[in-house]
Design a protein around this motif. Structure first.
Motif, mmCIF file in Angstrom:
data_model
loop_
_atom_site.group_PDB
_atom_site.id
_atom_site.type_symbol
_atom_site.label_atom_id
_atom_site.label_comp_id
_atom_site.label_asym_id
_atom_site.label_seq_id
_atom_site.Cartn_x
_atom_site.Cartn_y
_atom_site.Cartn_z
ATOM 1 N N GLU A 216 0.882 -1.278 0.103
ATOM 2 C CA GLU A 216 0.005 0.081 0.033
ATOM 3 C C GLU A 216 0.805 1.425 0.064
ATOM 4 O O GLU A 216 1.643 1.583 0.874
ATOM 5 C CB GLU A 216 -0.853 -0.012 1.302
ATOM 6 N N ILE A 217 0.981 2.003 -0.997
ATOM 7 C CA ILE A 217 1.691 3.053 -1.226
ATOM 8 C C ILE A 217 1.642 4.122 -0.162
ATOM 9 O O ILE A 217 2.591 4.699 0.578
ATOM 10 C CB ILE A 217 1.547 3.979 -2.557
ATOM 11 N N PRO A 218 0.129 4.570 0.089
ATOM 12 C CA PRO A 218 -0.127 5.668 1.053
ATOM 13 C C PRO A 218 0.429 5.089 2.642
ATOM 14 O O PRO A 218 0.728 5.964 3.187
ATOM 15 C CB PRO A 218 -1.424 5.845 1.030
ATOM 16 N N GLU A 219 0.163 3.870 2.790
ATOM 17 C CA GLU A 219 0.796 3.302 4.038
ATOM 18 C C GLU A 219 2.118 3.230 4.254
ATOM 19 O O GLU A 219 2.748 3.943 5.425
ATOM 20 C CB GLU A 219 0.247 1.786 4.293
ATOM 21 N N ALA A 220 2.926 3.334 3.238
ATOM 22 C CA ALA A 220 4.388 3.374 3.159
ATOM 23 C C ALA A 220 4.730 4.790 3.563
ATOM 24 O O ALA A 220 5.641 4.807 4.292
ATOM 25 C CB ALA A 220 5.119 2.751 1.996
ATOM 26 N N VAL A 221 4.351 5.519 2.912
ATOM 27 C CA VAL A 221 4.560 7.051 2.826
ATOM 28 C C VAL A 221 4.317 7.637 4.399
ATOM 29 O O VAL A 221 4.900 8.354 4.962
ATOM 30 C CB VAL A 221 3.894 7.903 1.724
ATOM 31 N N PHE A 222 2.944 7.049 4.781
ATOM 32 C CA PHE A 222 2.708 7.615 6.308
ATOM 33 C C PHE A 222 3.597 7.006 7.316
ATOM 34 O O PHE A 222 3.880 7.745 8.555
ATOM 35 C CB PHE A 222 1.265 7.129 6.429
ATOM 36 N N MET A 223 3.968 5.822 7.194
ATOM 37 C CA MET A 223 4.632 5.225 8.389
ATOM 38 C C MET A 223 6.207 5.286 8.199
ATOM 39 O O MET A 223 6.968 4.977 9.337
ATOM 40 C CB MET A 223 3.999 3.659 8.529
#
Length: 278
Positions: A216-223
């Motif tokens: 998940e791209i947004p998950e990676a960016v967020f975490m």
């Protein structure tokens, strides 16, 4: 609480020098994994190299089946690399790392044990008295919103609650290394976002060297502090993206232009790799 700035993370097709290896906490040097199958060899991971600083969070991001979990198991010492080498705190990895917490895609809780006893299970498995660690277990459960559920059985909990218990179990011995193999993949979107916030809060209380597997791209960016862009199998780390977003991150972070730019940029990378079409 602001996280301290991480050291630089370097990815190179050449072998880094020894001085660079000594400066990092986890180092991969052309680490690869080949499985021998009934129909021949299968290259799961091909020549992965990176340096990860102590207290830094790296996301392994790539399509399903690209070898992310294999690479994580190699770093944990649960799978032996077929080629290259892995260093932890400057020492070659020769077996399982005892000083780590591991959260899998499935929570792997024991339904006949209470929530509290599941969190304390690592001590029972090695013959230690779990009672000495009850206070820490209760504290962890409180911090993830499960205070009052200590005596429940896992089958009485929702999927998100079960995964919170699994995270507490992985953190009970206060590990310096924390590995997460798509721990939120089976959760609904709302629970997934809440779990991401819970994980951030726990990591801010004590920075740990963390590697997160996700597609998940947004998950990676967020975490993550940095994201390793992985190709389809045979997997390679094509590029590392620095995520320069302030900590702590919250829902406003997701609404920011900077967050959207990172997501768009990484989408474009995967489109160029042929992973995303249209």
């Amino acid at each position: 609480m602001k996280r301290s700035s991480p050291m630089a993370l370097v990815v190179s097709n050449s072998t880094p020098d020894d001085k660079g290896a000594d400066a990092s906490f986890i180092s991969l040097r052309d680490a690869g994994k080949i499985y021998q199958t009934r129909t021949g060899k299968v290259v799961a991971v091909e020549a992965a190299s990176f340096d990860l600083a102590r207290g830094e969070t790296l996301a392994l991001l790539g399509p399903s089946g690209c070898g992310k979990s294999t690479l994580l198991m190699m770093i944990a010492g649960l799978l032996e690399a077929s080629s290259g080498r892995i260093l932890v705190n400057g020492r070659p990895l020769v077996g399982p790392i005892p000083e780590l917490g591991f959260v899998f895609q499935r929570d792997l809780l024991l339904d006949w044990r209470s929530v509290l006893d599941n969190v304390l299970l690592p001590y029972a498995l090695v013959g230690q008295d779990p009672k000495a660690h009850v206070d820490r277990a209760r504290s962890l459960l409180n911090r993830v919103g499960l205070g009052g559920f200590e005596d429940k059985r896992p089958y009485e909990l929702s999927g998100g609650m079960r995964q919170r218990v699994a995270i507490c179990r992985a953190l009970i011995d206060d590990p310096d290394i924390f590995l997460l193999d798509e721990p939120f993949a089976a959760l609904d979107a709302f629970t997934r976002e809440q779990m991401q916030l819970d994980m951030q809060r726990l990591s801010l209380e004590k920075p740990r060297t963390t590697i997160l597997v996700t597609h998940e791209i947004p998950e990676a960016v967020f975490m993550a502090d940095r994201i390793a862009i992985m190709t389809a199998r045979p997997s390679q780390i094509r590029e590392i993206v620095d995520i320069d977003l302030p900590w702590p991150r919250n829902m406003k972070t997701r609404e920011s232009e900077a967050f959207a730019r990172y997501v768009t940029k990484i989408h474009g990378m995967f489109a160029n790799l042929g992973v995303i079409h249209g």
